[in-house]
Design an enzyme around this catalytic site. Structure first.
Site, PDB file in Angstrom:
ATOM      1  N   ASP A   1      83.716  74.464  33.080  1.00  0.00           N
ATOM      2  CA  ASP A   1      83.012  73.730  31.657  1.00  0.00           C
ATOM      3  C   ASP A   1      81.481  74.421  31.709  1.00  0.00           C
ATOM      4  OD1 ASP A   1      81.875  70.417  32.864  1.00  0.00           O
ATOM      5  OD2 ASP A   1      82.356  72.293  34.082  1.00  0.00           O
ATOM      6  N   HIS A   2      80.994  74.882  32.786  1.00  0.00           N
ATOM      7  CA  HIS A   2      79.615  75.373  32.852  1.00  0.00           C
ATOM      8  C   HIS A   2      79.366  75.814  34.141  1.00  0.00           C
ATOM      9  CE1 HIS A   2      78.498  71.704  34.788  1.00  0.00           C
ATOM     10  NE2 HIS A   2      79.150  71.163  33.699  1.00  0.00           N
TER      11      HIS A   2
ATOM     12  N   ARG B   1      67.969  66.432  38.288  1.00  0.00           N
ATOM     13  CA  ARG B   1      69.368  66.667  38.258  1.00  0.00           C
ATOM     14  C   ARG B   1      69.323  68.016  37.186  1.00  0.00           C
ATOM     15  NH1 ARG B   1      74.240  64.194  40.165  1.00  0.00           N
ATOM     16  NH2 ARG B   1      75.939  64.737  39.082  1.00  0.00           N
ATOM     17  N   ASP B   2      69.114  67.710  35.953  1.00  0.00           N
ATOM     18  CA  ASP B   2      68.952  68.831  35.181  1.00  0.00           C
ATOM     19  C   ASP B   2      67.726  69.854  35.244  1.00  0.00           C
ATOM     20  OD1 ASP B   2      70.499  66.537  32.691  1.00  0.00           O
ATOM     21  OD2 ASP B   2      71.322  67.948  34.148  1.00  0.00           O
TER      22      ASP B   2
ATOM     23  N   ASP C   1      85.531  55.558  19.470  1.00  0.00           N
ATOM     24  CA  ASP C   1      86.832  54.303  19.513  1.00  0.00           C
ATOM     25  C   ASP C   1      86.273  53.141  19.742  1.00  0.00           C
ATOM     26  OD1 ASP C   1      89.598  56.132  21.045  1.00  0.00           O
ATOM     27  OD2 ASP C   1      88.809  56.140  19.291  1.00  0.00           O
TER      28      ASP C   1
ATOM     29  N   ARG D   1      73.537  62.026  24.922  1.00  0.00           N
ATOM     30  CA  ARG D   1      74.716  62.172  25.128  1.00  0.00           C
ATOM     31  C   ARG D   1      75.213  60.723  25.735  1.00  0.00           C
ATOM     32  NH1 ARG D   1      76.741  66.208  30.247  1.00  0.00           N
ATOM     33  NH2 ARG D   1      78.087  64.697  31.266  1.00  0.00           N
ATOM     34  N   GLY D   2      76.673  60.551  25.460  1.00  0.00           N
ATOM     35  CA  GLY D   2      77.364  59.190  25.365  1.00  0.00           C
ATOM     36  C   GLY D   2      77.634  58.768  26.919  1.00  0.00           C
TER      37      GLY D   2
ATOM     38  N   HIS E   1      75.024  69.392  42.365  1.00  0.00           N
ATOM     39  CA  HIS E   1      73.988  68.676  41.743  1.00  0.00           C
ATOM     40  C   HIS E   1      73.098  68.302  42.996  1.00  0.00           C
ATOM     41  CE1 HIS E   1      74.166  68.586  37.372  1.00  0.00           C
ATOM     42  NE2 HIS E   1      75.468  68.246  37.571  1.00  0.00           N
TER      43      HIS E   1
ATOM     44  N   LYS F   1      84.675  62.124  36.631  1.00  0.00           N
ATOM     45  CA  LYS F   1      84.790  63.201  35.754  1.00  0.00           C
ATOM     46  C   LYS F   1      86.167  62.673  34.834  1.00  0.00           C
ATOM     47  CE  LYS F   1      81.649  66.228  37.223  1.00  0.00           C
ATOM     48  NZ  LYS F   1      80.726  66.519  36.296  1.00  0.00           N
TER      49      LYS F   1
ATOM     50  N   ASP G   1      80.567  70.745  40.668  1.00  0.00           N
ATOM     51  CA  ASP G   1      79.370  70.319  39.991  1.00  0.00           C
ATOM     52  C   ASP G   1      78.507  69.247  40.830  1.00  0.00           C
ATOM     53  OD1 ASP G   1      78.633  68.107  37.476  1.00  0.00           O
ATOM     54  OD2 ASP G   1      77.781  70.188  37.441  1.00  0.00           O
TER      55      ASP G   1
ATOM     56  N   SER H   1      79.134  69.091  30.664  1.00  0.00           N
ATOM     57  CA  SER H   1      80.321  68.608  30.707  1.00  0.00           C
ATOM     58  C   SER H   1      80.754  67.981  29.280  1.00  0.00           C
ATOM     59  CB  SER H   1      80.769  67.490  31.517  1.00  0.00           C
ATOM     60  OG  SER H   1      80.380  67.913  32.978  1.00  0.00           O
TER      61      SER H   1
ATOM     62  N   HIS I   1      72.597  72.510  35.998  1.00  0.00           N
ATOM     63  CA  HIS I   1      73.697  73.596  35.855  1.00  0.00           C
ATOM     64  C   HIS I   1      72.951  74.997  35.638  1.00  0.00           C
ATOM     65  CE1 HIS I   1      75.904  69.926  33.584  1.00  0.00           C
ATOM     66  NE2 HIS I   1      76.101  69.873  35.001  1.00  0.00           N
TER      67      HIS I   1
ATOM     68  N   ASP J   1      84.667  72.004  37.493  1.00  0.00           N
ATOM     69  CA  ASP J   1      83.658  71.607  36.913  1.00  0.00           C
ATOM     70  C   ASP J   1      82.201  72.187  37.855  1.00  0.00           C
ATOM     71  OD1 ASP J   1      83.007  68.783  35.029  1.00  0.00           O
ATOM     72  OD2 ASP J   1      81.084  69.849  35.781  1.00  0.00           O
TER      73      ASP J   1
HETATM   74  O1  LIG Z   1      75.938  64.290  35.683  1.00  0.00           O
HETATM   75  C1  LIG Z   1      75.594  64.436  34.470  1.00  0.00           C
HETATM   76  O2  LIG Z   1      75.505  63.677  33.730  1.00  0.00           O
HETATM   77  C2  LIG Z   1      75.520  66.010  33.905  1.00  0.00           C
HETATM   78  C3  LIG Z   1      74.236  66.585  34.227  1.00  0.00           C
HETATM   79  O3  LIG Z   1      73.110  65.967  33.668  1.00  0.00           O
HETATM   80  O4  LIG Z   1      76.653  66.969  34.773  1.00  0.00           O
HETATM   81  P1  LIG Z   1      77.917  67.027  33.796  1.00  0.00           P
HETATM   82  O5  LIG Z   1      77.446  67.695  32.379  1.00  0.00           O
HETATM   83  O6  LIG Z   1      78.700  68.111  34.416  1.00  0.00           O
HETATM   84  O7  LIG Z   1      78.767  65.738  33.748  1.00  0.00           O
HETATM   85 MN   LIG Z   2      80.379  69.637  34.086  1.00  0.00          MN
HETATM   86 MN   LIG Z   3      77.046  68.211  36.167  1.00  0.00          MN
END
Ligand SMILES: O=C(O)[C@@H](CO)OP(=O)(O)O
Ligand SMILES: [Mn+2]
Ligand SMILES: [Mn+2]
Length: 556
Positions: free
Chosen positions: A478-479, A164-165, A332, A289-290, A441, A369, A437, A75, A499, A24
């Site tokens: 994945d990135h 973080r982003d 689900d 994002r979920g 971060h 993860k 990853d 991710s 990222h 990752d």
């Molecule tokens: O930590 C997370 O939620 C994201 C960054 O916002 O990282 P990743 O997409 O690698 O899970």
């Molecule tokens: Mn990732």
């Molecule tokens: Mn990340």
């Protein structure tokens, strides 16, 4: 459409299992001091990435269903693409489309939320930046303006600092823009009768400190957020700017780790919190994002919930609210039941084909993860596809700031994976090493270099067991993240916690390789993306990929 697989016309696969390793956040970028991957000593990765069975894949922007080439990968979109073998328009794009064509505001869910908001207060909770990984403030502002136009006069915004982003300490800039938008909304008379609008920031805190936990890694973090947003429990400040400036003076930590705060407008005069959540209110979680939205959704909306006590400090019962997510976060679990925009319609994933074919497989990572190689890999569905044929292994993560533990659980994941491979029970397996990853971060370069070196050490052990079993190992990511760890301006370095837009490595290690296939010649630059991996795995397993999957990266 059928889930049956045909045998590959010219390749029957290898005696041993196929293993996909997702490192990752370990992207490919030009060597240099900011590149923790090239700064690390990585003999095994060097061998894998210098073989003829190597290419680079796009893992950002449209190649993974994101709006533009400026959108870094993440991710969610990366593991969705890996597991589905096709590109699906992702949350960021789907919400932008629903806002642009107004359909979001025609939904019963929006109308009901606004109705509750008109009677009481509409609360908007979410990640407060333009990072585009979990949310964007541009989308938040469109919700705010429309709520005002639709007659809401009381609206409380609960902001989760990012850092973080986006830049590690950018919260003040984002708060200033939001405060200006709120002031503009409040300046307009709400209606002919001159009702005063009251749109305000009410609470918040760092995204790694409250609310946005995932995969059950740290429920107390969700509880802190719940109590801050719902009951106004937390340090009181007159404004979000005051809260951040005060905390910046107290710690050198980035926004993601800042403590929770509650706004009290006439601070000190025994005032009330600016926006607690009470019976009859509406709450919209505006992340698309979920993974980091599911737990808070369950805490705010589920009647049956047992992760923590939801009553108030004086024993007040949890408020009964109308709760909606920006999307449905888990297909689900049906979490949440109310949502504004339909999630990506991911179907016929690799796992479904393998289970239909009776192929046994495993997925393994540590908590941080674990959902990437199960929930995201299976198209945002958290359960098993077929418990008889699949094994999902979660190694518990530590709850620490990960620059303090660069190895994270790479050793344990590797040991367990070797046992699974040697069991002979599985034809296919996938694992995620989170450390490139999660340590990336933190913005801590030396720790990230160490994380990559530990990944390399354990890749050597996996290569060894694949050689022993006559299987195939695929190494990818994945990135990017670890590949660019700081930016530099006039000699001043700033940590880069986010990222990157970098391509990711794709290497096949096939000890029985005898020239049966070759990498499809890529046009200049990464002509392929993560969505081409699934068809390649089917090839290597001795199957033909489903006709509508993106093409394989190897040709026979
Ligand atoms: O930590 C997370 O939620 C994201 C960054 O916002 O990282 P990743 O997409 O690698 O899970
Ligand atoms: Mn990732
Ligand atoms: Mn990340």
């Amino acid at each position: 459409m059928s889930l049956s697989l045909s045998k590959h016309p010219s390749f029957s696969g290898r005696p041993g299992p196929v293993l996909v390793v997702v490192a990752d956040g370990v992207g490919v970028a030009p060597p240099g001091a900011s590149n923790a991957v090239t700064e690390a000593v990585t003999p095994t990765l060097d061998a894998l990435t210098s073989s003829e069975l190597y290419t680079e894949l796009a893992a950002h922007g449209p190649a993974v269903g994101l709006p533009t080439e400026d959108d870094m990968g993440n991710s969610e979109v990366g593991h969705n693409a890996l597991g589905a073998g096709r590109i699906f328009a992702q949350g960021a794009k789907l919400v932008n489309q629903a806002l642009a064509n107004d359909t979001i505001f025609q939904t019963e869910v929006w109308k009901t939320a606004v109705e509750h908001g008109r009677e009481g207060t509409l609360h908007l909770i979410g990640l407060h930046s333009d990072g585009g990984v979990h949310s964007t403030n541009a989308q938040l502002y469109q919700l705010l303006w429309r709520a005002a136009d639709d007659g809401v006069t009381s609206c409380a915004v609960h902001i989760l600092h990012d850092g973080r982003d986006v830049a590690a300490r950018s919260a003040l800039a984002y708060i200033a823009v939001t405060e200006a938008v709120l002031a503009e909304i409040n300046a307009v008379e709400a209606n002919a009768a001159g009702a005063q609008r009251d749109f305000r920031i009410a609470s918040g805190g760092g995204r790694m400190r409250i609310t946005m936990d995932r995969y059950g890694a740290d429920w107390p973090m969700v509880e802190r957020g719940y109590r801050t947003h719902v009951f106004g429990e937390g340090r009181r400040f007159a404004s979000a700017t005051d809260a951040v400036e005060t905390m910046y003076a107290e710690t050198d930590k980035g926004d993601q780790y800042l403590g929770e705060f509650v706004i009290e407008r006439d601070l000190g005069a025994g005032g009330e919190p600016a926006g607690t959540i009470v019976d009859g209110d509406a709450v919209i979680f505006f992340n698309f994002r979920g993974d980091r939205a599911i737990e808070i959704s369950q805490a705010l909306a589920d009647d049956h919930f047992d992760q923590f006590d939801r009553t108030g400090p004086a024993g007040e019962p949890r408020p009964s609210v109308f709760y909606a997510g920006m999307l449905q976060y888990d297909g689900d679990l049906q979490v949440p039941t109310n949502y504004l925009v339909n999630p990506p319609a991911i179907d016929r994933t690799m796992g479904e084909f393998l289970c239909a074919e009776g192929v046994a497989s495993f997925a393994i990572s540590e908590t941080q993860k674990f959902g990437h190689v199960t929930y995201f890999w299976n198209g945002n569905k958290s359960g098993y596809i077929d418990e008889e044929l699949e094994t999902y292994i979660e190694i518990p993560s530590d709850n620490v700031e990960f620059d303090t533990t660069p190895a994270m659980k790479v050793r344990e994941i590797t040991a367990e994976t070797i046992d699974l491979l040697r069991s002979g029970e599985y034809r296919f397996g996938r694992l995620n090493f989170p450390s490139g990853d999660m340590v990336g971060h933190t913005g801590h370069l030396p720790a990230t270099v160490e994380a990559v070196e530990i990944i390399d050490e354990h890749m050597a052990k996996l290569v060894e067991v694949i050689d022993e079993l006559g299987g195939v190992l695929i190494y990818t990511a994945d990135h990017g993240n670890a590949d660019i760890m700081f930016t530099e301006e006039q000699g001043v370095r700033s940590p880069k916690t986010s990222h990157t837009l970098s391509p990711v490595p794709f290497a096949i290690h096939d000890p029985n390789y005898d020239g049966e296939y070759q990498m499809v010649a890529a046009a200049p630059g990464p002509a392929h993306g993560l969505a081409n991996v699934a068809a390649t795995v089917f090839d290597l397993l001795g199957y033909e990929a489903p006709a509508d999957y993106l093409p394989s990266l190897i040709g026979f």
